[in-house]
Design a protein around this motif. Sequence first.
Motif, PDB file in Angstrom:
ATOM      1  N   ASP A   1      20.023  -2.764  13.334  1.00 45.08           N
ATOM      2  CA  ASP A   1      19.090  -2.029  14.185  1.00 45.08           C
ATOM      3  C   ASP A   1      17.769  -1.780  13.446  1.00 45.08           C
ATOM      4  O   ASP A   1      17.278  -0.648  13.370  1.00 45.08           O
ATOM      5  N   LEU A   2      17.204  -2.847  12.933  1.00 46.57           N
ATOM      6  CA  LEU A   2      15.967  -2.728  12.171  1.00 46.57           C
ATOM      7  C   LEU A   2      14.813  -2.382  13.104  1.00 46.57           C
ATOM      8  O   LEU A   2      14.615  -3.042  14.131  1.00 46.57           O
ATOM      9  N   PRO A   3      14.040  -1.365  12.750  1.00 43.92           N
ATOM     10  CA  PRO A   3      12.921  -0.975  13.597  1.00 43.92           C
ATOM     11  C   PRO A   3      11.667  -1.801  13.312  1.00 43.92           C
ATOM     12  O   PRO A   3      11.539  -2.401  12.232  1.00 43.92           O
ATOM     13  N   LEU A   4      10.776  -1.818  14.247  1.00 40.19           N
ATOM     14  CA  LEU A   4       9.490  -2.466  14.030  1.00 40.19           C
ATOM     15  C   LEU A   4       8.733  -1.679  12.973  1.00 40.19           C
ATOM     16  O   LEU A   4       8.507  -0.480  13.125  1.00 40.19           O
ATOM     17  N   GLU A   5       8.375  -2.325  11.884  1.00 41.47           N
ATOM     18  CA  GLU A   5       7.680  -1.640  10.794  1.00 41.47           C
ATOM     19  C   GLU A   5       7.000  -2.666   9.914  1.00 41.47           C
ATOM     20  O   GLU A   5       7.152  -3.870  10.110  1.00 41.47           O
ATOM     21  N   ASP A   6       6.231  -2.168   8.954  1.00 41.04           N
ATOM     22  CA  ASP A   6       5.525  -3.067   8.047  1.00 41.04           C
ATOM     23  C   ASP A   6       6.505  -3.908   7.236  1.00 41.04           C
ATOM     24  O   ASP A   6       7.594  -3.437   6.903  1.00 41.04           O
ATOM     25  N   PRO A   7       6.139  -5.128   6.914  1.00 40.73           N
ATOM     26  CA  PRO A   7       6.977  -5.920   6.014  1.00 40.73           C
ATOM     27  C   PRO A   7       7.191  -5.172   4.703  1.00 40.73           C
ATOM     28  O   PRO A   7       6.316  -4.423   4.256  1.00 40.73           O
ATOM     29  N   ALA A   8       8.352  -5.363   4.122  1.00 41.41           N
ATOM     30  CA  ALA A   8       8.654  -4.694   2.858  1.00 41.41           C
ATOM     31  C   ALA A   8       9.413  -5.643   1.952  1.00 41.41           C
ATOM     32  O   ALA A   8      10.208  -6.469   2.413  1.00 41.41           O
ATOM     33  N   ASP A   9       9.152  -5.479   0.690  1.00 41.56           N
ATOM     34  CA  ASP A   9       9.874  -6.240  -0.319  1.00 41.56           C
ATOM     35  C   ASP A   9      11.069  -5.412  -0.757  1.00 41.56           C
ATOM     36  O   ASP A   9      10.911  -4.278  -1.216  1.00 41.56           O
ATOM     37  N   TYR A  10      12.254  -5.968  -0.601  1.00 41.70           N
ATOM     38  CA  TYR A  10      13.484  -5.280  -0.973  1.00 41.70           C
ATOM     39  C   TYR A  10      13.952  -5.791  -2.331  1.00 41.70           C
ATOM     40  O   TYR A  10      14.143  -7.001  -2.509  1.00 41.70           O
ATOM     41  N   SER A  11      14.141  -4.865  -3.244  1.00 44.02           N
ATOM     42  CA  SER A  11      14.586  -5.220  -4.590  1.00 44.02           C
ATOM     43  C   SER A  11      15.876  -4.500  -4.930  1.00 44.02           C
ATOM     44  O   SER A  11      16.103  -3.383  -4.470  1.00 44.02           O
ATOM     45  N   CYS A  12      16.704  -5.137  -5.751  1.00 45.85           N
ATOM     46  CA  CYS A  12      17.876  -4.456  -6.273  1.00 45.85           C
ATOM     47  C   CYS A  12      17.662  -4.186  -7.760  1.00 45.85           C
ATOM     48  O   CYS A  12      16.863  -4.862  -8.424  1.00 45.85           O
ATOM     49  N   ALA A  13      18.373  -3.191  -8.243  1.00 49.23           N
ATOM     50  CA  ALA A  13      18.226  -2.779  -9.627  1.00 49.23           C
ATOM     51  C   ALA A  13      19.575  -2.297 -10.136  1.00 49.23           C
ATOM     52  O   ALA A  13      20.417  -1.854  -9.340  1.00 49.23           O
ATOM     53  N   THR A  14      19.752  -2.351 -11.450  1.00 44.03           N
ATOM     54  CA  THR A  14      21.057  -1.980 -11.984  1.00 44.03           C
ATOM     55  C   THR A  14      20.986  -1.437 -13.396  1.00 44.03           C
ATOM     56  O   THR A  14      20.032  -1.703 -14.145  1.00 44.03           O
TER      57      THR A  14
ATOM     58  N   SER B   1      20.467   7.232 -11.802  1.00 41.34           N
ATOM     59  CA  SER B   1      19.559   6.089 -11.756  1.00 41.34           C
ATOM     60  C   SER B   1      18.766   5.992 -10.462  1.00 41.34           C
ATOM     61  O   SER B   1      17.612   5.590 -10.460  1.00 41.34           O
ATOM     62  N   TYR B   2      19.403   6.322  -9.340  1.00 41.72           N
ATOM     63  CA  TYR B   2      18.720   6.207  -8.047  1.00 41.72           C
ATOM     64  C   TYR B   2      17.479   7.085  -8.018  1.00 41.72           C
ATOM     65  O   TYR B   2      16.478   6.750  -7.387  1.00 41.72           O
ATOM     66  N   TYR B   3      17.499   8.190  -8.727  1.00 39.76           N
ATOM     67  CA  TYR B   3      16.387   9.143  -8.692  1.00 39.76           C
ATOM     68  C   TYR B   3      15.497   9.057  -9.926  1.00 39.76           C
ATOM     69  O   TYR B   3      14.356   9.532  -9.906  1.00 39.76           O
ATOM     70  N   ASN B   4      15.990   8.427 -11.000  1.00 41.93           N
ATOM     71  CA  ASN B   4      15.227   8.419 -12.253  1.00 41.93           C
ATOM     72  C   ASN B   4      14.867   7.025 -12.740  1.00 41.93           C
ATOM     73  O   ASN B   4      14.158   6.889 -13.727  1.00 41.93           O
ATOM     74  N   GLY B   5      15.359   6.018 -12.069  1.00 42.56           N
ATOM     75  CA  GLY B   5      14.978   4.664 -12.435  1.00 42.56           C
ATOM     76  C   GLY B   5      16.085   3.885 -13.090  1.00 42.56           C
ATOM     77  O   GLY B   5      16.877   4.431 -13.850  1.00 42.56           O
TER      78      GLY B   5
ATOM     79  N   GLY C   1       0.780  -1.221   0.000  1.00 44.26           N
ATOM     80  CA  GLY C   1       0.000   0.000   0.000  1.00 44.26           C
ATOM     81  C   GLY C   1       0.811   1.270   0.000  1.00 44.26           C
ATOM     82  O   GLY C   1       0.254   2.370   0.074  1.00 44.26           O
ATOM     83  N   LYS C   2       2.128   1.148  -0.105  1.00 47.15           N
ATOM     84  CA  LYS C   2       2.981   2.330  -0.088  1.00 47.15           C
ATOM     85  C   LYS C   2       3.808   2.424  -1.362  1.00 47.15           C
ATOM     86  O   LYS C   2       3.963   1.450  -2.090  1.00 47.15           O
ATOM     87  N   GLU C   3       4.330   3.605  -1.604  1.00 42.82           N
ATOM     88  CA  GLU C   3       5.180   3.818  -2.761  1.00 42.82           C
ATOM     89  C   GLU C   3       6.537   3.142  -2.555  1.00 42.82           C
ATOM     90  O   GLU C   3       7.027   3.023  -1.423  1.00 42.82           O
ATOM     91  N   ARG C   4       7.147   2.746  -3.637  1.00 41.85           N
ATOM     92  CA  ARG C   4       8.518   2.235  -3.561  1.00 41.85           C
ATOM     93  C   ARG C   4       9.451   3.377  -3.180  1.00 41.85           C
ATOM     94  O   ARG C   4       9.300   4.501  -3.672  1.00 41.85           O
ATOM     95  N   GLU C   5      10.395   3.085  -2.319  1.00 39.11           N
ATOM     96  CA  GLU C   5      11.337   4.122  -1.899  1.00 39.11           C
ATOM     97  C   GLU C   5      12.770   3.617  -2.027  1.00 39.11           C
ATOM     98  O   GLU C   5      13.044   2.427  -1.849  1.00 39.11           O
ATOM     99  N   GLY C   6      13.639   4.529  -2.365  1.00 36.11           N
ATOM    100  CA  GLY C   6      15.052   4.187  -2.458  1.00 36.11           C
ATOM    101  C   GLY C   6      15.649   4.005  -1.084  1.00 36.11           C
ATOM    102  O   GLY C   6      15.282   4.697  -0.129  1.00 36.11           O
ATOM    103  N   VAL C   7      16.565   3.044  -0.989  1.00 34.65           N
ATOM    104  CA  VAL C   7      17.243   2.766   0.270  1.00 34.65           C
ATOM    105  C   VAL C   7      18.716   3.127   0.175  1.00 34.65           C
ATOM    106  O   VAL C   7      19.244   3.843   1.011  1.00 34.65           O
ATOM    107  N   SER C   8      19.361   2.644  -0.881  1.00 33.31           N
ATOM    108  CA  SER C   8      20.796   2.892  -1.019  1.00 33.31           C
ATOM    109  C   SER C   8      21.234   2.606  -2.439  1.00 33.31           C
ATOM    110  O   SER C   8      20.516   1.955  -3.208  1.00 33.31           O
ATOM    111  N   CYS C   9      22.419   3.093  -2.782  1.00 31.41           N
ATOM    112  CA  CYS C   9      22.950   2.879  -4.132  1.00 31.41           C
ATOM    113  C   CYS C   9      24.472   2.900  -4.102  1.00 31.41           C
ATOM    114  O   CYS C   9      25.063   3.707  -3.373  1.00 31.41           O
TER     115      CYS C   9
END
Length: 124
Positions: free
Chosen positions: A85-98, A106-110, A42-50
């Motif tokens: 130190d992962l906080p209590l939060e909703d489950p999330a699907d983590y994806s990598c991209a290249t 790419s991190y900001y434009n896809g 139910g949430k938008e995809r967000e960048g984590v790291s690159c």
Amino acid sequence: QVQLVESGGGLVQPGGSLRLSCVISGADLYYYSVGWFRRAPGKEREGVSCTSNSDDGTVYADSVKGRFTISRDNDKNTVYLQMNDLPLEDPADYSCATDQTPCSWSYYNGFDFWGDGTLVTVSS
């Protein structure tokens, strides 16, 4: 054909750690930037790291700075995301991209190529 396969997700307690892996095939990682993204239901995809293929350096979302570390092993064509130190939060699907553009783009434009993701659940 460039393919990405993530692994390392699972169930962890709040405050715990996980290390995600992204194995890339069909490409020489030396020439590629790789980003990690997450999406909760139910949430938008967000960048984590690159991690960039140039002197562009690395990128971290403000919410993970100081807790997450991205690294790459070009010989193994693998990028890692150490999550502490992962906080209590909703489950999330983590994806990598290249692709071959620097993280500053790419991190900001896809990215061109994406993996299917690995699920991370933080719960007590």
